[in-house]
Scaffold this active site. Sequence first.
Site, PDB file in Angstrom:
ATOM      1  N   HIS A   1       0.820  -1.219   0.000  1.00 46.11           N
ATOM      2  CA  HIS A   1       0.000   0.000   0.000  1.00 46.11           C
ATOM      3  C   HIS A   1       0.851   1.265   0.000  1.00 46.11           C
ATOM      4  O   HIS A   1       0.397   2.310  -0.458  1.00 46.11           O
ATOM      5  CB  HIS A   1      -1.013  -0.012   1.155  1.00 46.11           C
ATOM      6  CG  HIS A   1      -0.477   0.293   2.513  1.00 46.11           C
ATOM      7  ND1 HIS A   1      -0.139  -0.685   3.428  1.00 46.11           N
ATOM      8  CD2 HIS A   1      -0.245   1.469   3.143  1.00 46.11           C
ATOM      9  CE1 HIS A   1       0.267  -0.129   4.544  1.00 46.11           C
ATOM     10  NE2 HIS A   1       0.219   1.185   4.400  1.00 46.11           N
TER      11      HIS A   1
ATOM     12  N   ASP B   1       1.102  -7.790   2.451  1.00 43.18           N
ATOM     13  CA  ASP B   1       1.242  -6.365   2.140  1.00 43.18           C
ATOM     14  C   ASP B   1       2.722  -5.993   2.010  1.00 43.18           C
ATOM     15  O   ASP B   1       3.301  -5.347   2.877  1.00 43.18           O
ATOM     16  CB  ASP B   1       0.564  -5.537   3.230  1.00 43.18           C
ATOM     17  CG  ASP B   1       0.388  -4.078   2.841  1.00 43.18           C
ATOM     18  OD1 ASP B   1       0.959  -3.662   1.813  1.00 43.18           O
ATOM     19  OD2 ASP B   1      -0.301  -3.347   3.568  1.00 43.18           O
TER      20      ASP B   1
ATOM     21  N   SER C   1       4.021   2.473   8.250  1.00 46.75           N
ATOM     22  CA  SER C   1       3.780   1.452   7.233  1.00 46.75           C
ATOM     23  C   SER C   1       5.075   1.181   6.481  1.00 46.75           C
ATOM     24  O   SER C   1       5.735   2.103   6.007  1.00 46.75           O
ATOM     25  CB  SER C   1       2.708   1.925   6.253  1.00 46.75           C
ATOM     26  OG  SER C   1       1.450   1.990   6.867  1.00 46.75           O
TER      27      SER C   1
END
Length: 690
Positions: free
Chosen positions: A59, A195, A624
Site C-alpha cells: 500500500h 502487504d 507502514s
Amino acid sequence: MWMPTQLPDIAKPMREAGFRGRAEALADVTAPPLSAVVKVGGGTGAFVSPDGLLLTNHHVAYGVIQYNSSAERNIIDGGFIADGRGDERPSNPDFRVLVTVGFDKVTDEVLSDARGKTGRAYFDAVDAASKRIVAECEQGGDVRCSVANMYYGTDFYRIRQLELRDVRLVYAPPRAIGNYGDEIDNFMWPRHTGDFTLLRAYVGRDGKPADYSTDNVPYAPPAHLQVARSGLHAGDYAMLAGYPGTTFRHRTAAEFDAQVNRVLPQRVAVFDALIDAVESAGADDADIRTRYASQLQSLKNNRKRAAGELEGLLRSDALRLRGEDEAAMLAATTGEDAAGIAELRAILGQADAAAVRDQLLTLVASQTQLLRSALLLERLRIESAKPDDALRETGYQRRDHALIEGVLRQVQRRYAPAAEQALLQVLVSRYQQLPDAQRLPAFDAAFGRTPDSLAKALQTVYSGTRLGTEAERLSRFAQAREGQPLASDPLLALAAQIVAAQLDAEDARKTREGEQLRLRPAYMRALFAWRAQQGRAVYPDANGTLRVSYGKVEALAPRDAVAYAPVTTVAGIVEKHTGQVPFDAPQPLLDAIARGDFAGTDEASLKTQPVNFLTNLDTTGGNSGSPVLNARGELVGLNFDSNWESVSASWWFDPRYKRAIHVDMRYMRWLMDKVYPAPALLEEMGVPAR
C-alpha cells in the site's frame, strides 16, 4: 516512539525486554543497522540487499503500481515481477526515497533571533533561521535538508538526507494478496495479507542522486538488513524502526476535546462524501477506476482511521484521563511556565474556531489533480517573483522545482474531469455552509455562495481549461519558476482567487503558530517535570523523523470473552475466501496452500505456513513499511497495520489495546518461492529458494 539518541538512556529496560545488541549502536541514525531504514513515499522501507533492493508495503508503493497500470494491463490486479533489472518500471515522477545521512541539534541557532518576539514575528524568525540552516546545509549539493521541531518548539534538529529520485518497481504481488481483505479487514485482526512490495533505488554512474535514466546504476546503500530464516513466537522480543508521521500525545486537554467532539466527526463525514463521489464517478468507467485507485484507497484508509480514532479515544476514556492528568500537572506548575500555559490555551481557542474551514481548504488542494497543479503554478509564480529563496515559502524554493515538476507530470495518469469536479462539489458545498465568520471573501468570489454558482463555476473552468495536457502545464511551469505572468487559462484564473484566499488564511495561521511555538515549550517543561515526578521518560511526539519502538509478540484480548492468538496462517486465507472482492484469493495461491509445501518457511509449532503476526510495538501512520527486527537485529516482519482498538494511538497510547500487525517474512519468502516465483530476488536477499 523513541528518538535513536534516547536509546542508550533506556538500554536497561531494552535488555530486560530481550534485546541482545548494544543500544549505543542504535543511537546513530547514519550507521548500521538504522542507516538501512529509509523514508519511502509516505511511509517507511528498508534496504535488503547491497544493490539498492528496497522492501516496503504494497500500500505504500500502491501509487507506483497504479502509475504503471492501465485498463489494458492491470498490474494492480495481476501483480508484477520484473524480468531482470532492465524490466524494472519507473515510479511516478514525484515519488521519492530519502536516506538520512545527518542528524544534528541546532536549537540555539534556530531560536537566537526569535527570543523576545511574539506572534508572527516569532514565527518569521524561526522560519528564517530554518531556511538559512537548510540553505547552508544544501550548498554542497546531493542532499535534501530540513529542520525538525522536537517537543513543540523546545528543540530543533537539522536533518540531511539523500533524495533518491530514480526508484523502480521490481516485485508486487497481485491485489488479492497485497490487499487481501481490503477495507473490510483494514485495522482488523486476524489478518491474512501479503502487504509487501520490492522496489529498487538507482543513482547516476557517479553515485549521486539522479532523475530516471536507463544509464543509471543501482544505489549502494550504507547498510542493508538481513532477512531472518526463522520467525518469532509469543513473548519474543521485537523492535521496529521507521518514520512515523504525526502523533499528538503531548497536546492539551482542550485539543483532545476538540479532536473528539468536532474534528473527527467532521473528518469522517467529509471522507464518506469524497469516497461516494469517486465511486460514483467510476461506477461505469474502468478508466476512472484505474486512475483513482490509489486515491480511493487512501481516502478509505483515512476515513476508517478517523472513525477508529474516535471510537478508541472514547473507549479508553482518553478525554477524562488527559484532563485529570493535565489538571494535576498544572496544579504543580507555577511562575512563568504557568503564565505561558494560560496564554497558550487562549491561542488554541482561536485555532479551533478555524479548524473546519482550514481542513476543507487543505482537501481542495490535496484531493484534486488539475486544480492542485493550477494552485501550485500560481503560488510558485508568486514566490518566484521574490528576490531570493530566503524570502520564498518553503515548498516553492528553487530546491523544490524538481518535485513540483514531478507532480505536474504525473497528473496525466491520475486525472479525470468528471471525478475531479465531483470531488470539488463535495468540498466546496461544505465550505458554503460555514458561518460567515469562517468564510474568506476571495474563496466566495471564486465559487459563489450557492450550489448553482458552484456548479456554474466548475463547468466554466473545466470545459475551458487547457491544463489537462502535460505540455500546457509544463509551459506554465517554465513561466512560474521565473516569476513571470502565466499564459491565461480559466483554471489558472480560478486558482489565483483560491490562492488569494489561502494567503489570507495563512497569514492568520502563522500568527497563531508563532504564539504556539513561543508558548508550547512552557507546557512541555511542565510536562517534563510532571513525568519526572512519576518516574517516566518523555519522547517527543512523532514528526516524520526516524523513531524506534521495542516490545514483544503479544496476543490480544480486546473485549470480554474475546481473545486472539498473535499469529495467523494460510488456513485463514482459505476460510475467508469467497471468490468475490476483497476475499478473492488467486488460484495459484489456493493451489499452493492445498499442496502444503511449506518446507523452510513453516512454523514448526503450528505445522503450517504463518502469514501475519501481532506485537505490542508503538506505531502510527508513516510506520507502514517499517522493518520489524528480532533480538539479533534480523528482519522478521514488515509493519503494515494496527488493530481497530488501537487506531487512536496517535493521540492516546493504551497498552491494553495497542497492537501492530506485521507481514511475517516467512510468508513473503514462501510466496516468492512457491506461488509467484522470483528466485533471483530471494538469492539477492540472501534467502535463496529451497
